[in-house]
Scaffold this motif. Structure first.
Motif, PDB file in Angstrom:
ATOM      1  N   HIS A  50       0.807  -1.214   0.000  1.00 52.34           N
ATOM      2  CA  HIS A  50       0.000   0.000   0.000  1.00 52.34           C
ATOM      3  C   HIS A  50       0.849   1.276   0.000  1.00 52.34           C
ATOM      4  O   HIS A  50       0.313   2.357  -0.242  1.00 52.34           O
ATOM      5  N   TYR A 117      -3.772   3.763   2.945  1.00 52.05           N
ATOM      6  CA  TYR A 117      -4.588   2.690   2.368  1.00 52.05           C
ATOM      7  C   TYR A 117      -5.517   3.227   1.283  1.00 52.05           C
ATOM      8  O   TYR A 117      -5.632   2.642   0.196  1.00 52.05           O
ATOM      9  N   GLU A 118      -6.188   4.347   1.554  1.00 49.97           N
ATOM     10  CA  GLU A 118      -7.143   4.892   0.584  1.00 49.97           C
ATOM     11  C   GLU A 118      -6.446   5.403  -0.675  1.00 49.97           C
ATOM     12  O   GLU A 118      -6.977   5.271  -1.784  1.00 49.97           O
ATOM     13  N   LEU A 121      -5.746   2.422  -2.749  1.00 48.88           N
ATOM     14  CA  LEU A 121      -6.960   2.003  -3.462  1.00 48.88           C
ATOM     15  C   LEU A 121      -7.164   2.840  -4.719  1.00 48.88           C
ATOM     16  O   LEU A 121      -7.510   2.316  -5.788  1.00 48.88           O
ATOM     17  N   ARG A 122      -6.930   4.142  -4.603  1.00 53.92           N
ATOM     18  CA  ARG A 122      -7.098   5.017  -5.775  1.00 53.92           C
ATOM     19  C   ARG A 122      -6.088   4.671  -6.854  1.00 53.92           C
ATOM     20  O   ARG A 122      -6.413   4.680  -8.054  1.00 53.92           O
ATOM     21  N   ASN A 124      -4.831   1.717  -7.333  1.00 56.38           N
ATOM     22  CA  ASN A 124      -5.297   0.451  -7.910  1.00 56.38           C
ATOM     23  C   ASN A 124      -6.469   0.669  -8.858  1.00 56.38           C
ATOM     24  O   ASN A 124      -6.587  -0.012  -9.882  1.00 56.38           O
ATOM     25  N   LEU A 159     -11.038  -5.663  -5.066  1.00 52.71           N
ATOM     26  CA  LEU A 159     -10.401  -4.489  -4.479  1.00 52.71           C
ATOM     27  C   LEU A 159     -11.243  -3.952  -3.318  1.00 52.71           C
ATOM     28  O   LEU A 159     -10.713  -3.558  -2.275  1.00 52.71           O
ATOM     29  N   ARG A 164     -10.223  -4.341   4.360  1.00 54.09           N
ATOM     30  CA  ARG A 164     -11.116  -3.331   4.938  1.00 54.09           C
ATOM     31  C   ARG A 164     -10.677  -2.986   6.355  1.00 54.09           C
ATOM     32  O   ARG A 164     -10.493  -3.870   7.186  1.00 54.09           O
TER      33      ARG A 164
END
Length: 493
Positions: A50, A117-118, A121-122, A124, A159, A164
């Motif tokens: 991450h 982490y967020e 995610l973006r 990814n 994803l 979570r």
């Protein structure tokens, strides 16, 4: 050459870097190096991958290994396991010391972790989007756009489900509140059931309705009425659906449910004809041939008019994989909502394994996938299953758990296993010569079991096992609650 238009040099495009926050990464690593307890606040959702900066990901990985081995993670203990790099005039050990020196508090460690982490995610999401575009441009000849869409959906949901940060342990008090809320809803609901009512009273009393996130296996030999029972339950649930608008503007199911039905064996038209026959009380063969009276046509019209508004969705695609089924179920829930899912039947699904490989392993993948999907969508899934032929070789034809094909995975993953058994079917094939004493005995037995079916609950995580007697009308393949012979209505005062 003098007529050529002069081309202006294109303006340099602004370089767009992938979303990241190096300061948050440095602050988190510094906080962990100063106080190793900060690691516990992010360890259940944050992974080395991450981190945007590769060195930061490597530092986090080494910290995790040291702490899980019961050791201390400090700039001194870490430097042995990290590469000797030149970081613009600064060595890695010096950089570690700088991270620790600049750390002020561990209070914001969890927030830094969520930010990292967020942003991952973006990144990814950008990667998946770029992959979709490139794959659409250069798609192989034998790959359909539908396959690309399903693959993209699988990656997006993968994803969404990975890492979570709201997971982990919860207090007993919060779990207790959920249990009490469920009991309260059951108390308010008609019939006092904790789950979704099947419309078959005795079966509901035995099971408490169909519970959310449960995988229910409905098994039986051919001609026992598996599909008929599944369609009866699906229609009853869809017919009983009643929703209300919640505070967030979304529709919430109060009674019954929105139903999805994967008919892998029968076409949607055949399934619809069967349900029409069940509800209009007209045999399906008469409906297909048009051999009905004006009175029956009126009943048929009334049944169809009532059925047009119920939330029952049918997918008749045959030979689909568990991944395709999951993608379509997610799409159905997103577009229309979903409270109950039926798969008819289990052995017609395929897994990711190539054909010809171990079928038991493939079925394990399918049942595990269905159970995971039930938990993900938070709906009960009823999957129909064939039974092995060894049932026919016994005197007592009542099915058992061991009769399930490739029973290991099915029995293990299922929350509930039910068998449909109709003794009448086996008896009518053993009719002795008319006029004999054996024929009289046979007739007595036929009268005893005529129009009756048995649902045997072989496994149930939430309640008792046992059997339930149901009424079965073979002409219209309809199951209903069996009227008790010794039941007398209450006398009105």
């Amino acid at each position: 050459m003098s007529n050529l238009v002069r081309l202006e040099a294109p303006e340099a495009e602004t370089l767009r870097l992938a979303p990241h926050n190096l300061e948050a990464e440095q602050a988190l690593l510094g906080a962990v190096l100063v106080n190793n307890e900060a690691f516990d606040r992010v360890s259940d959702f944050l992974e080395p991958g991450h981190f945007f900066e590769a060195l930061h990901g490597r530092i986090f990985e080494v910290i995790a290994k040291l702490l899980r081995a019961g050791k201390v993670a400090t700039p001194i203990t870490l430097k042995t396991y990290l590469p000797d790099l030149d970081l613009g005039g600064m060595t890695v050990p010096q950089y570690l010391v700088r991270l620790a020196a600049n750390a002020t508090t561990i209070i914001n460690a969890a927030e830094y972790g969520r930010t990292i982490y967020e942003l991952a995610l973006r990144r990814n999401l950008i990667s998946i989007g770029e992959g979709m575009v490139n794959r659409a441009y250069d798609a192989p000849v034998d790959e359909s756009p539908r396959a690309q869409i399903e693959d993209a959906e699988r990656k997006l949901y993968g994803l969404a489900e990975s890492g979570r940060f709201e997971g982990g342990f919860q207090s007993f008090a919060s779990a207790l509140k959920i249990a009490i809320d469920m009991a309260s809803e059951a108390f308010k609901r008609d019939g006092g059931l904790s789950g979704t009512a099947t419309g078959l009273h005795d079966l509901d009393q035995k099971m408490g309705g169909l519970q959310r996130s449960d995988l229910v296996i409905l098994a039986g030999r051919p001609a026992m009425g598996k599909t008929a029972l599944a369609t009866n339950i699906a229609y009853n649930i869809a017919k009983a659906w009643r929703g209300e608008r919640a505070a967030d503007g979304l529709m919430k199911t109060v009674e019954g449910g929105i139903v999805g039905f994967f008919s892998l064996e029968m076409s949607a038209e055949q399934l619809a004809t069967r349900i029409v026959a069940e509800q209009s009380n007209i045999p399906s063969f008469k409906i297909r041939r048009g051999d009905i009276s004006p009175e029956e046509f009126g009943k048929l019209h009334e049944a169809v008019a009532e059925m047009q508004s119920i939330p029952l969705h049918i997918d008749q695609s045959g030979g689909i994989s568990i991944a395709q089924l999951a993608a379509r179920a997610r799409r159905l829930k997103r577009q229309y909502g979903l409270d109950f899912l039926v798969v008819d039947y289990l052995q017609l699904l395929t897994g990711a394994s190539k054909k010809g490989e171990n079928r038991v392993q493939e079925l394990t993948e399918i049942t595990t996938g269905l159970k995971a999907l039930a938990k993900e969508l938070n709906v009960p899934i009823m999957a129909l299953s064939q039974l092995s032929r060894q049932v026919e070789q016994r005197d007592d034809k009542r099915p058992q758990l061991a009769d399930l094909r490739e029973s290991g995975s099915i029995e293990q993953d299922a929350d509930v296993v039910m068998f449909v058994f109709r003794e009448e079917y086996y008896l009518q094939n053993k009719e002795p010569k008319p006029g004999t004493e054996d024929h009289l005995k046979w007739q007595t037995e036929m009268d005893r079991v005529h129009g009756k079916a048995e649902v045997i609950i072989g496994k149930q995580r939430h309640g008792p096992t046992g059997s339930v007697q149901l009424q079965f009308d073979a002409n219209v393949t309809r199951f209903s609650t069996l009227a008790k012979e010794d039941y007398l209505p209450e006398r009105l005062e």
